[in-house]
Design a protein around this motif. Structure first.
Motif, PDB file in Angstrom:
ATOM      1  N   GLY A   1       0.725  -1.117  -0.042  1.00  0.00           N
ATOM      2  CA  GLY A   1      -0.214   0.054  -0.067  1.00  0.00           C
ATOM      3  C   GLY A   1       0.762   1.377   0.079  1.00  0.00           C
ATOM      4  N   PHE A   2       2.148   1.188  -0.553  1.00  0.00           N
ATOM      5  CA  PHE A   2       2.904   2.423  -0.689  1.00  0.00           C
ATOM      6  C   PHE A   2       3.325   2.699  -2.153  1.00  0.00           C
ATOM      7  CE2 PHE A   2       6.718   4.999   0.629  1.00  0.00           C
ATOM      8  CZ  PHE A   2       5.910   5.742   1.265  1.00  0.00           C
ATOM      9  N   GLY A   3       2.421   3.389  -3.024  1.00  0.00           N
ATOM     10  CA  GLY A   3       2.633   3.704  -4.306  1.00  0.00           C
ATOM     11  C   GLY A   3       3.327   2.713  -5.201  1.00  0.00           C
ATOM     12  N   ASP A   4       4.315   2.970  -5.805  1.00  0.00           N
ATOM     13  CA  ASP A   4       5.132   1.921  -6.928  1.00  0.00           C
ATOM     14  C   ASP A   4       6.398   1.427  -6.063  1.00  0.00           C
ATOM     15  OD1 ASP A   4       6.967   4.157  -6.315  1.00  0.00           O
ATOM     16  OD2 ASP A   4       7.225   4.338  -8.745  1.00  0.00           O
ATOM     17  N   ALA A   5       6.214   1.389  -4.700  1.00  0.00           N
ATOM     18  CA  ALA A   5       7.431   0.590  -3.865  1.00  0.00           C
ATOM     19  C   ALA A   5       6.918  -0.986  -3.667  1.00  0.00           C
ATOM     20  CB  ALA A   5       7.796   1.358  -2.782  1.00  0.00           C
ATOM     21  N   PHE A   6       8.045  -1.438  -3.282  1.00  0.00           N
ATOM     22  CA  PHE A   6       7.939  -2.989  -2.608  1.00  0.00           C
ATOM     23  C   PHE A   6       7.282  -3.779  -3.758  1.00  0.00           C
ATOM     24  CE2 PHE A   6       7.860  -0.316   1.162  1.00  0.00           C
ATOM     25  CZ  PHE A   6       8.839  -1.026   2.004  1.00  0.00           C
ATOM     26  N   LEU A   7       7.899  -4.115  -4.884  1.00  0.00           N
ATOM     27  CA  LEU A   7       7.779  -4.879  -5.846  1.00  0.00           C
ATOM     28  C   LEU A   7       7.940  -6.291  -5.346  1.00  0.00           C
ATOM     29  CD1 LEU A   7       8.996  -3.425  -9.078  1.00  0.00           C
ATOM     30  CD2 LEU A   7       6.665  -3.205  -7.995  1.00  0.00           C
TER      31      LEU A   7
ATOM     32  N   ASP B   1      20.021  -4.423   8.021  1.00  0.00           N
ATOM     33  CA  ASP B   1      20.554  -2.791   8.201  1.00  0.00           C
ATOM     34  C   ASP B   1      21.506  -2.782   6.790  1.00  0.00           C
ATOM     35  OD1 ASP B   1      21.161  -0.506   9.014  1.00  0.00           O
ATOM     36  OD2 ASP B   1      22.912  -0.951  10.106  1.00  0.00           O
ATOM     37  N   GLU B   2      21.084  -1.612   6.135  1.00  0.00           N
ATOM     38  CA  GLU B   2      21.789  -1.324   4.688  1.00  0.00           C
ATOM     39  C   GLU B   2      21.579  -2.339   3.760  1.00  0.00           C
ATOM     40  OE1 GLU B   2      25.862  -0.592   5.757  1.00  0.00           O
ATOM     41  OE2 GLU B   2      25.461   1.171   7.303  1.00  0.00           O
ATOM     42  N   PHE B   3      20.589  -2.960   3.809  1.00  0.00           N
ATOM     43  CA  PHE B   3      20.107  -3.632   2.598  1.00  0.00           C
ATOM     44  C   PHE B   3      19.618  -2.861   1.516  1.00  0.00           C
ATOM     45  CE2 PHE B   3      16.687  -5.789   0.057  1.00  0.00           C
ATOM     46  CZ  PHE B   3      17.556  -6.891  -0.425  1.00  0.00           C
ATOM     47  N   THR B   4      20.155  -2.950   0.307  1.00  0.00           N
ATOM     48  CA  THR B   4      19.884  -2.264  -0.822  1.00  0.00           C
ATOM     49  C   THR B   4      19.619  -3.201  -1.998  1.00  0.00           C
ATOM     50  OG1 THR B   4      21.396  -0.749  -0.153  1.00  0.00           O
ATOM     51  CG2 THR B   4      20.939  -0.444  -2.278  1.00  0.00           C
ATOM     52  N   ARG B   5      18.675  -2.566  -2.854  1.00  0.00           N
ATOM     53  CA  ARG B   5      18.444  -3.340  -3.995  1.00  0.00           C
ATOM     54  C   ARG B   5      17.858  -2.357  -5.120  1.00  0.00           C
ATOM     55  NH1 ARG B   5      13.391  -7.128  -2.582  1.00  0.00           N
ATOM     56  NH2 ARG B   5      12.214  -5.213  -2.839  1.00  0.00           N
ATOM     57  N   LEU B   6      18.101  -2.794  -6.344  1.00  0.00           N
ATOM     58  CA  LEU B   6      17.622  -1.961  -7.514  1.00  0.00           C
ATOM     59  C   LEU B   6      16.321  -2.479  -7.730  1.00  0.00           C
ATOM     60  CD1 LEU B   6      18.387   0.162  -9.623  1.00  0.00           C
ATOM     61  CD2 LEU B   6      19.026  -1.713 -11.214  1.00  0.00           C
ATOM     62  N   GLU B   7      15.497  -1.444  -8.047  1.00  0.00           N
ATOM     63  CA  GLU B   7      13.910  -2.187  -7.859  1.00  0.00           C
ATOM     64  C   GLU B   7      13.375  -0.974  -9.253  1.00  0.00           C
ATOM     65  OE1 GLU B   7      10.391  -1.295  -5.409  1.00  0.00           O
ATOM     66  OE2 GLU B   7      11.378  -3.167  -4.819  1.00  0.00           O
ATOM     67  N   ARG B   8      13.669  -1.441 -10.372  1.00  0.00           N
ATOM     68  CA  ARG B   8      13.281  -0.822 -11.607  1.00  0.00           C
ATOM     69  C   ARG B   8      14.129   0.439 -11.777  1.00  0.00           C
ATOM     70  NH1 ARG B   8       6.590  -1.680 -12.238  1.00  0.00           N
ATOM     71  NH2 ARG B   8       6.679  -3.837 -12.969  1.00  0.00           N
ATOM     72  N   GLN B   9      13.602   1.655 -11.794  1.00  0.00           N
ATOM     73  CA  GLN B   9      14.230   2.987 -12.122  1.00  0.00           C
ATOM     74  C   GLN B   9      14.724   3.562 -10.827  1.00  0.00           C
ATOM     75  OE1 GLN B   9      11.482   2.218 -14.321  1.00  0.00           O
ATOM     76  NE2 GLN B   9      13.198   1.436 -15.359  1.00  0.00           N
ATOM     77  N   LYS B  10      14.693   2.747  -9.808  1.00  0.00           N
ATOM     78  CA  LYS B  10      15.134   3.427  -8.336  1.00  0.00           C
ATOM     79  C   LYS B  10      15.838   2.378  -7.638  1.00  0.00           C
ATOM     80  CE  LYS B  10      10.972   2.735  -5.856  1.00  0.00           C
ATOM     81  NZ  LYS B  10      10.184   1.897  -6.882  1.00  0.00           N
ATOM     82  N   THR B  11      16.475   2.823  -6.575  1.00  0.00           N
ATOM     83  CA  THR B  11      17.289   2.097  -5.589  1.00  0.00           C
ATOM     84  C   THR B  11      16.662   2.343  -4.127  1.00  0.00           C
ATOM     85  OG1 THR B  11      19.513   2.178  -6.459  1.00  0.00           O
ATOM     86  CG2 THR B  11      19.491   1.491  -4.387  1.00  0.00           C
ATOM     87  N   VAL B  12      16.357   1.037  -3.441  1.00  0.00           N
ATOM     88  CA  VAL B  12      15.578   0.934  -2.438  1.00  0.00           C
ATOM     89  C   VAL B  12      16.838   0.545  -1.483  1.00  0.00           C
ATOM     90  CG1 VAL B  12      13.128   0.962  -3.495  1.00  0.00           C
ATOM     91  CG2 VAL B  12      14.298  -1.236  -2.737  1.00  0.00           C
ATOM     92  N   CYS B  13      16.277   0.829  -0.024  1.00  0.00           N
ATOM     93  CA  CYS B  13      17.245   0.648   1.073  1.00  0.00           C
ATOM     94  C   CYS B  13      16.578   0.604   2.427  1.00  0.00           C
ATOM     95  CB  CYS B  13      18.559   1.585   0.915  1.00  0.00           C
ATOM     96  SG  CYS B  13      19.653   1.420   2.237  1.00  0.00           S
ATOM     97  N   LEU B  14      16.831  -0.016   3.425  1.00  0.00           N
ATOM     98  CA  LEU B  14      16.532  -0.297   4.693  1.00  0.00           C
ATOM     99  C   LEU B  14      17.996   0.130   5.674  1.00  0.00           C
ATOM    100  CD1 LEU B  14      14.250  -3.297   5.119  1.00  0.00           C
ATOM    101  CD2 LEU B  14      13.786  -0.892   5.087  1.00  0.00           C
ATOM    102  N   GLU B  15      17.759   1.047   6.627  1.00  0.00           N
ATOM    103  CA  GLU B  15      18.472   1.257   7.438  1.00  0.00           C
ATOM    104  C   GLU B  15      18.209   1.377   9.088  1.00  0.00           C
ATOM    105  OE1 GLU B  15      20.461   5.189   6.821  1.00  0.00           O
ATOM    106  OE2 GLU B  15      21.106   4.605   4.907  1.00  0.00           O
ATOM    107  N   GLN B  16      18.956   1.062   9.673  1.00  0.00           N
ATOM    108  CA  GLN B  16      18.592   0.808  11.330  1.00  0.00           C
ATOM    109  C   GLN B  16      19.394   1.994  11.789  1.00  0.00           C
ATOM    110  OE1 GLN B  16      19.492  -2.764  13.481  1.00  0.00           O
ATOM    111  NE2 GLN B  16      18.018  -2.175  14.961  1.00  0.00           N
ATOM    112  N   ARG B  17      18.571   2.662  12.609  1.00  0.00           N
ATOM    113  CA  ARG B  17      19.140   4.002  13.480  1.00  0.00           C
ATOM    114  C   ARG B  17      18.404   3.973  14.995  1.00  0.00           C
ATOM    115  NH1 ARG B  17      19.036   9.095   9.645  1.00  0.00           N
ATOM    116  NH2 ARG B  17      20.103   8.070   7.839  1.00  0.00           N
TER     117      ARG B  17
END
Length: 222
Positions: free
Chosen positions: A95-101, A108-124
């Protein structure tokens, strides 16, 4: 991805003067039986119940969405899901737009290319950040912690989303589906097609809008 291509993200009930309710039987009637869609509380709310029925551990997470200048919205502004136990937990959000295919591993710091953008998770500390880079560097999209909630905890914010004049859901009607290479959306009276990074927009008449809603999304106008 299959969910995103079949169940629209939409807030049409608000413009049609219908209350958005979070009872599971109502969500099942609307999304499954009537073949409608919904926004985050509805889509992730019903998906959480399905995953639990299939034996998965699910946490309903309160997230605070980042605005254009970086300010965060109030708690419970968006509902996301954490699925699985500690070692294999994944962030799921239909339920968040064109994210989370696909789900994102809670790493922490997991990164993935998802079509025309890069998505990332960070823990703080106790917080986690979901970020996207669309060519201008990583930008926070929302912030959450791992405290579990019940669906009804989102009720007051759900009411605000559908009634407050400042809510973007009361300011514009949207209906949107992912496609194999992009997205197709009705935003207000515009038909927007995004395919492989290219976007076209077409202004529709009232009759054309109703036809597009039926032909592209399988939904009747009201």
């Amino acid at each position: 991805m299959a969910h995103l291509q079949r169940v629209p993200f939409e807030n049409l009930d608000i413009g049609w003067g219908r209350p958005i309710r979070l009872e599971l039987d109502h969500l099942y009637q609307k999304i499954v039986l009537e073949r409608r869609g919904g926004y985050c509380y509805e889509l992730n709310g019903l998906l959480a119940a399905l995953l639990e029925a299939l034996g998965h551990e699910v946490r309903r997470l309160s997230t605070r969405v980042a605005g254009k200048t970086g300010e965060l919205s109030p708690a419970f502004d968006h509902l996301a899901l954490l699925v699985g136990g500690t070692q294999e937990a994944q962030l799921v959000d239909v339920g968040f737009g064109d994210a989370f295919l696909e789900p994102l591993p809670l790493i922490d710091e997991f990164t993935r290319l998802e079509r025309q953008k890069t998505v990332c998770l960070e823990q703080r500390g106790e917080d986690w950040l979901y970020l996207e880079d669309r060519g201008e560097g990583l930008r926070v999209q929302y912030v959450f912690n791992l405290v579990p909630h019940n669906l009804q905890d989102f009720g007051p914010r759900n009411l605000c989303q559908q009634t407050a004049p400042e809510s973007h859901f009361t300011q514009n009607q949207i209906c949107s589906l992912a496609t194999p290479s992009g997205r197709i959306s009705l935003s207000g009276s515009r038909l927007i097609r995004s395919e492989s990074g290219f976007k076209t927009e077409t202004e529709l008449s009232a009759d054309e809008y109703e036809a597009a809603l039926q032909e592209l999304f399988g939904m009747a106008a009201r």
